[in-house]
Design a protein around this motif. Structure first.
Motif, short mmCIF file in Angstrom:
data_model
loop_
_atom_site.label_atom_id
_atom_site.label_comp_id
_atom_site.label_asym_id
_atom_site.label_seq_id
_atom_site.Cartn_x
_atom_site.Cartn_y
_atom_site.Cartn_z
N THR A 113 6.94 -35.37 -39.72
CA THR A 113 6.28 -34.09 -39.43
C THR A 113 7.11 -33.25 -38.47
N SER A 114 8.09 -33.90 -37.81
CA SER A 114 9.01 -33.16 -36.95
C SER A 114 10.37 -33.85 -36.98
N ALA A 115 11.42 -33.05 -36.79
CA ALA A 115 12.78 -33.56 -36.82
C ALA A 115 13.66 -32.68 -35.96
N GLY A 116 14.82 -33.23 -35.56
CA GLY A 116 15.78 -32.46 -34.80
C GLY A 116 16.59 -31.57 -35.73
N ALA A 168 15.01 -23.60 -36.59
CA ALA A 168 14.08 -24.14 -35.60
C ALA A 168 12.66 -23.63 -35.80
N GLY A 169 11.71 -24.45 -35.43
CA GLY A 169 10.31 -24.10 -35.52
C GLY A 169 9.65 -24.71 -36.73
N PRO A 170 8.42 -24.25 -37.06
CA PRO A 170 7.73 -24.81 -38.21
C PRO A 170 8.40 -24.35 -39.52
N ASN A 171 8.62 -25.29 -40.40
CA ASN A 171 9.20 -25.03 -41.72
C ASN A 171 8.21 -25.48 -42.78
N ARG A 172 8.01 -24.64 -43.80
CA ARG A 172 7.13 -24.99 -44.92
C ARG A 172 8.00 -25.20 -46.16
N PHE A 173 7.82 -26.35 -46.80
CA PHE A 173 8.59 -26.69 -47.99
C PHE A 173 7.65 -26.95 -49.17
N ARG A 174 8.17 -26.72 -50.36
CA ARG A 174 7.50 -27.09 -51.60
C ARG A 174 8.58 -27.33 -52.65
N VAL A 175 8.19 -27.86 -53.81
CA VAL A 175 9.11 -27.99 -54.94
C VAL A 175 8.50 -27.28 -56.14
N SER A 184 4.39 -27.35 -56.31
CA SER A 184 3.66 -28.42 -55.63
C SER A 184 2.87 -27.86 -54.47
N ASN A 185 2.15 -28.75 -53.80
CA ASN A 185 1.55 -28.38 -52.52
C ASN A 185 2.68 -28.19 -51.51
N GLU A 186 2.39 -27.57 -50.39
CA GLU A 186 3.42 -27.37 -49.38
C GLU A 186 3.29 -28.44 -48.30
N VAL A 187 4.43 -28.77 -47.68
CA VAL A 187 4.43 -29.68 -46.54
C VAL A 187 5.07 -28.95 -45.38
N ARG A 188 4.66 -29.33 -44.16
CA ARG A 188 5.19 -28.67 -42.96
C ARG A 188 5.97 -29.67 -42.12
N VAL A 189 7.17 -29.25 -41.70
CA VAL A 189 8.03 -30.05 -40.83
C VAL A 189 8.51 -29.13 -39.72
N THR A 190 8.27 -29.54 -38.47
CA THR A 190 8.71 -28.74 -37.32
C THR A 190 10.09 -29.21 -36.90
#
Length: 192
Positions: A113-116, A168-175, A184-190
């Motif tokens: 849910t979070s990464a550098g 940097a910050g919240p990122n929203r991804f989908r395929v 697809s549904n979206e996923v969030r990775v900060t």
């Protein structure tokens, strides 16, 4: 007294003189063979590396997009005019009931849910009925979904790909399925 004649230099070391002559002949023969080989490769076009001719440096292999093949539901039965396909005793006027096929859906999840910044994480998911599909990863940026330079292919109705970003910050991804446009549904990775 006997007078001694002076020796000529080539009579003192006949072996050295023979070796020098042998090496000179070897070098001359080698040069001649090398020149003939070089000229032959130029004439036959076997020289490498020069793309200035009519050849194209573009990719020459064409790989078509995967397509679904229709599945057979059983043997094809050809009826003669006037024959009925319904078993005896059943009315041929009965209408077949429509069954609703399950709607295809791409389910996406992220390994974190979070990464550098530029830390790799995985996007994985399930795509029932999407065998062989190519999925384009997209990120929500500036108010719309933009293609991210990563794709995944579906195998055994599942997919996995690795993603890294420095945004940097919240990122929203989908395929998105590149053939059908199904998202697809979206996923969030900060990130950060």
């Amino acid at each position: 007294m006997s007078e001694q004649l002076p020796e000529r230099p080539d009579e003192r070391h006949p072996i050295v003189t023979g070796l020098v002559a042998l090496v000179a002949v070897g070098v001359a023969v080698g040069l001649i063979i090398g020149l003939v080989t070089f000229a032959g490769t130029q004439v036959l076009g076997l020289g490498g590396g020069d793309d200035s001719g009519t050849g194209s440096s573009e990719r020459s292999m064409y790989l078509p997009r995967p397509e679904k093949t229709p599945q057979a539901t059983g043997p094809e039965i050809i009826l003669a005019p006037g024959e009925s396909s319904s078993p005896a005793g059943e009315s041929s006027s009965s209408k077949p009931t429509k069954t609703k096929s399950p709607r295809k859906q791409i389910s996406l999840s992220a390994s974190v849910t979070s990464a550098g910044p530029m830390q790799t994480f995985d996007l994985t998911g399930v795509y029932p009925g999407g065998e062989g599909a190519i999925l384009q990863v997209q990120r929500f940026t500036a108010g719309s979904w933009q293609d991210f330079p990563v794709t995944a292919s579906v195998s055994n109705e599942t997919f996995q790909t690795s993603v890294a970003t420095s945004y940097a910050g919240p990122n929203r991804f989908r395929v998105v399925d590149t053939d059908t446009g199904l998202a697809s549904n979206e996923v969030r990775v900060t990130i950060g």
